[in-house]
Design a protein around this motif. Structure first.
Motif, short mmCIF file in Angstrom:
data_model
loop_
_atom_site.label_atom_id
_atom_site.label_comp_id
_atom_site.label_asym_id
_atom_site.label_seq_id
_atom_site.Cartn_x
_atom_site.Cartn_y
_atom_site.Cartn_z
N ALA A 34 -14.50 31.08 31.37
CA ALA A 34 -13.52 32.01 30.91
C ALA A 34 -12.45 31.22 30.23
O ALA A 34 -12.22 30.15 30.42
CB ALA A 34 -13.18 33.02 31.83
N ASP A 35 -11.96 32.08 29.14
CA ASP A 35 -10.80 31.35 28.50
C ASP A 35 -9.72 31.69 29.21
O ASP A 35 -8.89 32.78 29.04
CB ASP A 35 -10.76 32.19 26.95
N LEU A 36 -9.03 30.80 30.11
CA LEU A 36 -8.08 31.01 31.15
C LEU A 36 -6.71 30.43 30.75
O LEU A 36 -6.67 29.34 30.13
CB LEU A 36 -8.36 30.47 32.40
N SER A 37 -5.77 31.33 31.10
CA SER A 37 -4.30 30.62 30.64
C SER A 37 -4.28 29.63 31.70
O SER A 37 -3.16 28.85 31.31
CB SER A 37 -3.28 32.02 30.66
N VAL A 38 -4.53 29.75 32.89
CA VAL A 38 -4.56 28.79 33.88
C VAL A 38 -5.85 27.98 34.29
O VAL A 38 -6.65 28.65 35.07
CB VAL A 38 -3.85 29.31 35.17
N PRO A 39 -6.16 27.01 33.62
CA PRO A 39 -7.37 26.33 33.77
C PRO A 39 -7.79 26.02 35.33
O PRO A 39 -7.01 25.52 35.91
CB PRO A 39 -7.50 25.12 32.74
N LEU A 40 -9.01 25.95 35.61
CA LEU A 40 -9.40 25.45 37.13
C LEU A 40 -9.44 23.95 36.83
O LEU A 40 -9.75 23.15 36.03
CB LEU A 40 -10.66 25.99 37.32
N LYS A 41 -8.92 23.60 38.13
CA LYS A 41 -8.94 21.90 38.32
C LYS A 41 -10.36 21.63 38.86
O LYS A 41 -10.80 20.56 38.40
CB LYS A 41 -8.09 21.71 39.35
N ASN A 57 -6.88 31.15 41.76
CA ASN A 57 -6.65 31.55 40.59
C ASN A 57 -7.02 33.01 40.23
O ASN A 57 -8.41 33.05 40.26
CB ASN A 57 -7.66 30.54 39.53
N VAL A 58 -6.29 34.09 40.02
CA VAL A 58 -6.73 35.31 40.12
C VAL A 58 -7.37 35.66 38.72
O VAL A 58 -8.34 36.48 38.96
CB VAL A 58 -5.08 36.08 40.22
N GLU A 59 -6.91 35.04 37.57
CA GLU A 59 -7.49 35.56 36.46
C GLU A 59 -9.19 35.20 36.47
O GLU A 59 -9.96 35.76 35.99
CB GLU A 59 -6.95 34.69 35.39
N ALA A 60 -9.51 33.87 36.92
CA ALA A 60 -10.92 33.38 36.91
C ALA A 60 -11.73 34.21 38.04
O ALA A 60 -12.71 34.54 37.71
CB ALA A 60 -10.93 31.81 37.46
N VAL A 61 -11.04 34.47 39.12
CA VAL A 61 -11.76 35.24 40.14
C VAL A 61 -11.96 36.61 39.54
O VAL A 61 -13.31 37.16 39.78
CB VAL A 61 -10.85 35.54 41.17
N THR A 62 -11.13 37.30 38.73
CA THR A 62 -11.34 38.68 38.35
C THR A 62 -12.27 38.50 37.16
O THR A 62 -13.24 39.40 36.97
CB THR A 62 -10.01 39.04 37.57
N PHE A 63 -12.36 37.38 36.25
CA PHE A 63 -13.49 37.38 35.42
C PHE A 63 -14.79 37.29 36.01
O PHE A 63 -15.79 37.96 35.63
CB PHE A 63 -13.25 35.95 34.68
N PHE A 64 -14.93 36.57 36.98
CA PHE A 64 -16.34 36.52 37.74
C PHE A 64 -16.74 37.87 38.32
O PHE A 64 -17.85 38.30 38.11
CB PHE A 64 -16.38 35.60 38.76
#
Length: 227
Positions: A34-41, A57-64
């Motif tokens: 996903a194109d995340l504003s806060v990339p995953l480590k 990471n709220v944005e990434a979890v929401t994406f999945f």
């Protein structure tokens, strides 16, 4: 010119469908980024969804969880332990209340255990009051205990009571968080015990009525003799 335009449109549409299909097929492997504003480590090199839950990471979890066909209850291999783990356990352990709420809303099973400990247990043990309340609101069972050495058990309530500072003067904020958790768990425990008692009583009553029904089913009308 019209034919060229139609050909290009068909090419773009085909490319879009192929890309969409690729993402759907590789999502389980964490390959569709996903194109995340806060990339995953992803420091443990594990599935991106698991890493997102671990990092809060709220944005990434929401994406999945918004992807069609994604199973929020699928267990992925933890990069830290090397064993399968339920995604809800990690944000509950780390106190990421917003992520916990997203997973619960997506249908996460709140009583999944990892190493014998439920998300509710680990949240109560680590003084995450907001997470505890979210899990209780979602129906988490406070009576499920964590067992160790085959003969000792500990409940979420006892874990919170043991970890609360013995005096508020030591750490007022932590003391208050544990006190809030203990109060919530005591209320939930009473409710679960009442519900359990009612269920057992109802089942016993049904069992006691069964022989009577059986006797009744064996009754037969005597034929009327013709004289």
């Amino acid at each position: 010119m019209l034919r060229i335009y139609q050909s290009q449109r068909f090419l773009y549409a085909s490319f879009f469908l192929l890309t969409l299909g690729f993402c759907a097929n590789t999502l389980a492997a964490g390959e569709c980024k996903a194109d995340l504003s806060v990339p995953l480590k992803n420091e443990y090199n594990e599935h991106d969804f698991l890493a997102a839950c671990r990092e809060g990471n709220v944005e990434a979890v929401t994406f999945f969880v918004s992807q069609d066909g994604f199973d929020v209850n699928e267990q992925f291999i933890s990069g830290a332990s090397g064993s399968p783990i339920h995604s809800l356990y990690l944000p509950a352990q780390n106190g990421y209340a917003e992520v916990v709420q997203i997973l619960v809303n997506a249908g996460a099973e709140v009583d999944q255990a990892w190493g014998g400990a439920t998300p509710l247990f680990i949240a109560a043990q680590n003084s995450h009051a907001k997470v505890v309340q979210i899990l209780l609101n979602a129906g988490a069972n406070p009576l499920i205990t964590w067992r160790w050495l085959l003969c000792f058990t500990k409940s979420p309530l006892s874990a919170a009571e043991e970890n609360r500072p013995w005096s508020r003067k030591i750490n007022p904020a932590e003391y208050d968080r544990y006190t809030t958790i203990i109060h919530a768990l005591k209320q939930a425990t009473r409710k679960f015990k009442v519900c359990k008692s009612v269920t057992i009583h109802h089942s016993t009553a049904e069992t006691e009525r069964t022989p009577l029904l059986s006797e009744h089913s064996r009754l037969r009308l005597q034929p009327v003799s013709k004289s």
